[in-house]
Design a protein around this motif. Structure first.
Motif, PDB file in Angstrom:
ATOM      1  N   VAL A   1       0.836  -1.202   0.000  1.00  0.00           N
ATOM      2  CA  VAL A   1       0.000   0.000   0.000  1.00  0.00           C
ATOM      3  C   VAL A   1       0.871   1.252   0.000  1.00  0.00           C
ATOM      4  CG1 VAL A   1      -1.723   1.315   1.290  1.00  0.00           C
ATOM      5  CG2 VAL A   1      -1.945  -1.172   1.102  1.00  0.00           C
ATOM      6  N   ALA A   2       1.944   1.245   0.794  1.00  0.00           N
ATOM      7  CA  ALA A   2       2.830   2.413   0.848  1.00  0.00           C
ATOM      8  C   ALA A   2       3.443   2.698  -0.520  1.00  0.00           C
ATOM      9  CB  ALA A   2       3.928   2.187   1.883  1.00  0.00           C
ATOM     10  N   LEU A   3       3.828   1.644  -1.238  1.00  0.00           N
ATOM     11  CA  LEU A   3       4.388   1.834  -2.570  1.00  0.00           C
ATOM     12  C   LEU A   3       3.365   2.448  -3.524  1.00  0.00           C
ATOM     13  CD1 LEU A   3       6.388  -1.493  -2.969  1.00  0.00           C
ATOM     14  CD2 LEU A   3       7.355   0.810  -2.853  1.00  0.00           C
ATOM     15  N   LEU A   4       2.117   2.001  -3.430  1.00  0.00           N
ATOM     16  CA  LEU A   4       1.077   2.521  -4.310  1.00  0.00           C
ATOM     17  C   LEU A   4       0.692   3.956  -3.954  1.00  0.00           C
ATOM     18  CD1 LEU A   4      -1.111  -0.701  -4.648  1.00  0.00           C
ATOM     19  CD2 LEU A   4       0.448   0.272  -6.347  1.00  0.00           C
ATOM     20  N   VAL A   5       0.771   4.292  -2.679  1.00  0.00           N
ATOM     21  CA  VAL A   5       0.556   5.684  -2.275  1.00  0.00           C
ATOM     22  C   VAL A   5       1.695   6.542  -2.805  1.00  0.00           C
ATOM     23  CG1 VAL A   5       0.483   7.262  -0.293  1.00  0.00           C
ATOM     24  CG2 VAL A   5      -0.834   5.130  -0.248  1.00  0.00           C
ATOM     25  N   GLN A   6       2.900   6.045  -2.685  1.00  0.00           N
ATOM     26  CA  GLN A   6       4.075   6.765  -3.195  1.00  0.00           C
ATOM     27  C   GLN A   6       3.962   6.997  -4.697  1.00  0.00           C
ATOM     28  OE1 GLN A   6       8.433   6.071  -1.878  1.00  0.00           O
ATOM     29  NE2 GLN A   6       8.179   4.681  -3.576  1.00  0.00           N
ATOM     30  N   ASP A   7       3.435   6.009  -5.411  1.00  0.00           N
ATOM     31  CA  ASP A   7       3.255   6.133  -6.866  1.00  0.00           C
ATOM     32  C   ASP A   7       2.159   7.123  -7.242  1.00  0.00           C
ATOM     33  OD1 ASP A   7       5.098   4.097  -7.081  1.00  0.00           O
ATOM     34  OD2 ASP A   7       3.629   2.547  -7.580  1.00  0.00           O
ATOM     35  N   GLY A   8       1.234   7.392  -6.312  1.00  0.00           N
ATOM     36  CA  GLY A   8       0.066   8.199  -6.624  1.00  0.00           C
ATOM     37  C   GLY A   8      -1.123   7.377  -7.084  1.00  0.00           C
ATOM     38  N   THR A   9      -0.990   6.048  -7.084  1.00  0.00           N
ATOM     39  CA  THR A   9      -2.105   5.176  -7.465  1.00  0.00           C
ATOM     40  C   THR A   9      -3.194   5.185  -6.412  1.00  0.00           C
ATOM     41  OG1 THR A   9      -0.563   3.760  -8.665  1.00  0.00           O
ATOM     42  CG2 THR A   9      -2.703   2.804  -8.130  1.00  0.00           C
ATOM     43  N   LEU A  10      -2.797   5.254  -5.148  1.00  0.00           N
ATOM     44  CA  LEU A  10      -3.745   5.353  -4.042  1.00  0.00           C
ATOM     45  C   LEU A  10      -3.556   6.691  -3.337  1.00  0.00           C
ATOM     46  CD1 LEU A  10      -3.428   1.791  -2.432  1.00  0.00           C
ATOM     47  CD2 LEU A  10      -5.233   2.615  -3.955  1.00  0.00           C
ATOM     48  N   GLU A  11      -4.652   7.232  -2.812  1.00  0.00           N
ATOM     49  CA  GLU A  11      -4.607   8.478  -2.050  1.00  0.00           C
ATOM     50  C   GLU A  11      -5.170   8.224  -0.669  1.00  0.00           C
ATOM     51  OE1 GLU A  11      -6.149  11.933  -4.027  1.00  0.00           O
ATOM     52  OE2 GLU A  11      -5.598  11.144  -6.017  1.00  0.00           O
ATOM     53  N   LEU A  12      -4.402   8.538   0.342  1.00  0.00           N
ATOM     54  CA  LEU A  12      -4.760   8.188   1.720  1.00  0.00           C
ATOM     55  C   LEU A  12      -6.057   8.818   2.187  1.00  0.00           C
ATOM     56  CD1 LEU A  12      -1.209   8.435   3.323  1.00  0.00           C
ATOM     57  CD2 LEU A  12      -2.559   6.349   3.007  1.00  0.00           C
ATOM     58  N   ASP A  13      -6.347  10.015   1.746  1.00  0.00           N
ATOM     59  CA  ASP A  13      -7.519  10.714   2.273  1.00  0.00           C
ATOM     60  C   ASP A  13      -8.743  10.634   1.356  1.00  0.00           C
ATOM     61  OD1 ASP A  13      -6.337  11.546   4.738  1.00  0.00           O
ATOM     62  OD2 ASP A  13      -5.124  12.951   3.575  1.00  0.00           O
ATOM     63  N   ARG A  14      -8.674   9.789   0.360  1.00  0.00           N
ATOM     64  CA  ARG A  14      -9.876   9.456  -0.406  1.00  0.00           C
ATOM     65  C   ARG A  14     -10.711   8.461   0.371  1.00  0.00           C
ATOM     66  NH1 ARG A  14     -10.945  11.073  -5.439  1.00  0.00           N
ATOM     67  NH2 ARG A  14      -9.262  11.727  -6.836  1.00  0.00           N
ATOM     68  N   LYS A  15     -12.011   8.537   0.163  1.00  0.00           N
ATOM     69  CA  LYS A  15     -12.899   7.567   0.784  1.00  0.00           C
ATOM     70  C   LYS A  15     -12.664   6.189   0.166  1.00  0.00           C
ATOM     71  CE  LYS A  15     -16.498  10.969   1.817  1.00  0.00           C
ATOM     72  NZ  LYS A  15     -17.900  11.408   1.543  1.00  0.00           N
ATOM     73  N   VAL A  16     -12.777   5.174   1.004  1.00  0.00           N
ATOM     74  CA  VAL A  16     -12.608   3.808   0.516  1.00  0.00           C
ATOM     75  C   VAL A  16     -13.600   3.526  -0.613  1.00  0.00           C
ATOM     76  CG1 VAL A  16     -12.723   1.357   1.156  1.00  0.00           C
ATOM     77  CG2 VAL A  16     -11.689   3.015   2.727  1.00  0.00           C
ATOM     78  N   THR A  17     -14.787   4.113  -0.519  1.00  0.00           N
ATOM     79  CA  THR A  17     -15.811   3.862  -1.543  1.00  0.00           C
ATOM     80  C   THR A  17     -15.424   4.400  -2.920  1.00  0.00           C
ATOM     81  OG1 THR A  17     -16.946   5.865  -0.788  1.00  0.00           O
ATOM     82  CG2 THR A  17     -17.732   3.760   0.083  1.00  0.00           C
ATOM     83  N   TYR A  18     -14.468   5.304  -2.998  1.00  0.00           N
ATOM     84  CA  TYR A  18     -13.980   5.768  -4.293  1.00  0.00           C
ATOM     85  C   TYR A  18     -13.403   4.597  -5.084  1.00  0.00           C
ATOM     86  CZ  TYR A  18     -11.046   8.205  -7.704  1.00  0.00           C
ATOM     87  OH  TYR A  18     -10.451   8.631  -8.864  1.00  0.00           O
ATOM     88  N   TYR A  19     -12.736   3.704  -4.375  1.00  0.00           N
ATOM     89  CA  TYR A  19     -12.146   2.520  -5.009  1.00  0.00           C
ATOM     90  C   TYR A  19     -13.084   1.313  -4.972  1.00  0.00           C
ATOM     91  CZ  TYR A  19      -8.022   5.381  -3.985  1.00  0.00           C
ATOM     92  OH  TYR A  19      -7.130   6.415  -3.890  1.00  0.00           O
ATOM     93  N   TRP A  20     -13.895   1.232  -3.927  1.00  0.00           N
ATOM     94  CA  TRP A  20     -14.679   0.027  -3.622  1.00  0.00           C
ATOM     95  C   TRP A  20     -16.083   0.472  -3.195  1.00  0.00           C
ATOM     96  CZ3 TRP A  20     -12.918  -3.390   1.126  1.00  0.00           C
ATOM     97  CH2 TRP A  20     -13.733  -4.513   1.227  1.00  0.00           C
ATOM     98  N   PRO A  21     -16.965   0.768  -4.132  1.00  0.00           N
ATOM     99  CA  PRO A  21     -18.265   1.352  -3.793  1.00  0.00           C
ATOM    100  C   PRO A  21     -19.084   0.527  -2.817  1.00  0.00           C
ATOM    101  CG  PRO A  21     -17.845   1.546  -6.142  1.00  0.00           C
ATOM    102  CD  PRO A  21     -16.759   0.672  -5.591  1.00  0.00           C
ATOM    103  N   GLU A  22     -19.036  -0.786  -2.918  1.00  0.00           N
ATOM    104  CA  GLU A  22     -19.867  -1.638  -2.061  1.00  0.00           C
ATOM    105  C   GLU A  22     -19.492  -1.535  -0.583  1.00  0.00           C
ATOM    106  OE1 GLU A  22     -19.168  -3.904  -5.996  1.00  0.00           O
ATOM    107  OE2 GLU A  22     -18.106  -2.513  -4.670  1.00  0.00           O
ATOM    108  N   PHE A  23     -18.310  -1.021  -0.308  1.00  0.00           N
ATOM    109  CA  PHE A  23     -17.834  -0.934   1.069  1.00  0.00           C
ATOM    110  C   PHE A  23     -18.681   0.014   1.916  1.00  0.00           C
ATOM    111  CE2 PHE A  23     -15.120   1.012   4.346  1.00  0.00           C
ATOM    112  CZ  PHE A  23     -14.603  -0.120   4.972  1.00  0.00           C
TER     113      PHE A  23
END
Length: 383
Positions: free
Chosen positions: A73-95
């Motif tokens: 996860v840290a690597l993907l945040v570093q890449d910009g693929t994941l953003e820490l302060d986005r809502k989980v539902t942005y990636y996974w709506p059913e959550f």
């Protein structure tokens, strides 16, 4: 009683070998364990003891597994693929069901989701399958209001963050880990143990508590509906010891990212060395800003699940606050229920890995780690 200690230490790290030998001499006759450490990307400690054990023996490391998941996860945040302060539902709506819609990835990583398990529990086969865990937890109501408190999501955190990884990248967390971490460094730290490596696995065994430890356990509140029972899935009829999880071939083969990894101490220490240091000519996996981010304390105080004082950074345990206060601020890693310990201390450049066959009592990082870590850290500061 004198027992043979195998392996090597670099000049200046002789005290680590002495501490390891002194501990092993007083342990049970069937003790097996490994200790490895790097400093600034150089292997400086590589020790093991126990009949039938060697440097390539593999052990179930239970919650130390989470270090691999959080590094991905840290690597993907570093890449910009994941953003820490986005809502989980942005990636996974059913959550977002059952009041979880506002939860951010940062909250999820820092054990603040309140989504520690299921009311009805998981079967053994379900606990071995992160996709199933994630699917079932998406519909589960949190056990506390998300973001208001924290508690160790012991058997599920890797499944939850892993589903975010899969939705964002199209690849499983295990695939990203294999491609970017394990394979490039040939690490003996496996999320999914190939059948061909099974002969190297050493079965994890529980250790009976001492009378003093048993008295503490007897005085600790217990019950099938307590948060700890749900988080460790012991509220399910017939559930065994957490060590049974590591001893399941199904779990070892699938490698669930919360507690299913199999590793040698070399693999644990090697992963954390690669995270913070140049290793074998490769630059550190994490840039300085990312190292500072993952080690920054986000959740600290009373853990609602373990009922102990704990501290978490971004998924990783804050190792100095939780275990060894003499380490530098920003040290990060993860212990394992069976006694394993693994972490990186960026300020000293120390990366540390420890495994053992018999589970420690009380559960968590084995108590001998305090002496071993102190000796390794003291030596690291002198080189």
């Amino acid at each position: 009683m004198t027992r043979e200690i195998h392996g090597t230490v670099a000049t200046g790290f002789e005290a680590v070998r002495e501490e390891f030998a002194a501990f092993v001499a007083g342990e049970l006759p069937d003790y097996e364990g490994q200790l490895c450490a790097y400093v600034h990307g150089r292997k400086v400690v590589d020790l093991w003891a126990g009949e039938g054990n060697d440097a390539e023996s593999l052990y179930g490391v239970l919650s130390s597994t989470q270090g691999a998941a959080h590094l991905v996860v840290a690597l993907l945040v570093q890449d910009g693929t994941l953003e820490l302060d986005r809502k989980v539902t942005y990636y996974w709506p059913e959550f977002g069901a059952e009041g979880k819609a506002a939860l951010t990835l940062r909250d999820l990583l820092t054990h603040r989701a309140g989504l520690i398990g299921l009311d009805t529990g998981f079967t053994e086969s379900e606990l071995a399958d992160d996709r199933v865990i994630a699917e079932r937890l998406a519909d589960q109501r949190p056990f506390w209001r998300p973001g208001t408190a924290f508690g160790h999501h012991a058997f599920v955190i890797g499944a939850l963050t892993g589903e975010v990884v899969r939705r964002a990248t199209g690849h499983t967390l295990r695939e990203v880990y294999e491609d970017r971490v394990r394979t490039p460094y040939a690490l003996d730290f496996h999320l999914g143990l190939p059948e061909a490596l099974e002969p190297r696995f050493r079965s994890v065994q529980p250790m009976a508590p001492t009378p003093k430890q048993q008295a503490v356990l007897d005085a600790t509140p217990q019950g099938p509906h307590m948060l700890a029972s749900i988080a460790f899935n012991t509220h399910v009829p017939g559930a065994g010891e957490p060590a049974d999880h590591a001893n399941s071939r199904l779990v070892r083969a699938r490698g669930p990212a919360s507690a299913g990894a199999v590793a040698a101490a070399r693999g644990l220490a090697g992963m954390y060395a690669a995270a913070i240091s140049e290793v074998a000519g490769r630059p550190p996996l994490l840039k300085p800003d990312a190292v500072a981010e993952v080690g920054q304390i986000h959740s600290v105080g009373h853990d609602l699940v373990t009922r102990t004082h704990l501290a978490f950074g971004l998924g990783f345990q804050a190792t100095a606050e939780t275990w060894y206060p003499f380490l530098g601020a920003g040290a990060f890693g993860h212990s394992g229920w069976g006694g394993a310990q693994a972490f990186a201390d960026p300020r000293s450049g120390l990366a540390y890995g420890y495994t053992r066959r018999r589970c420690a009592c009380p559960e968590g990082a084995a108590p001998e780690n305090e002496r071993l870590v102190r000796a390794a850290h003291t030596a690291a500061l002198s080189v």
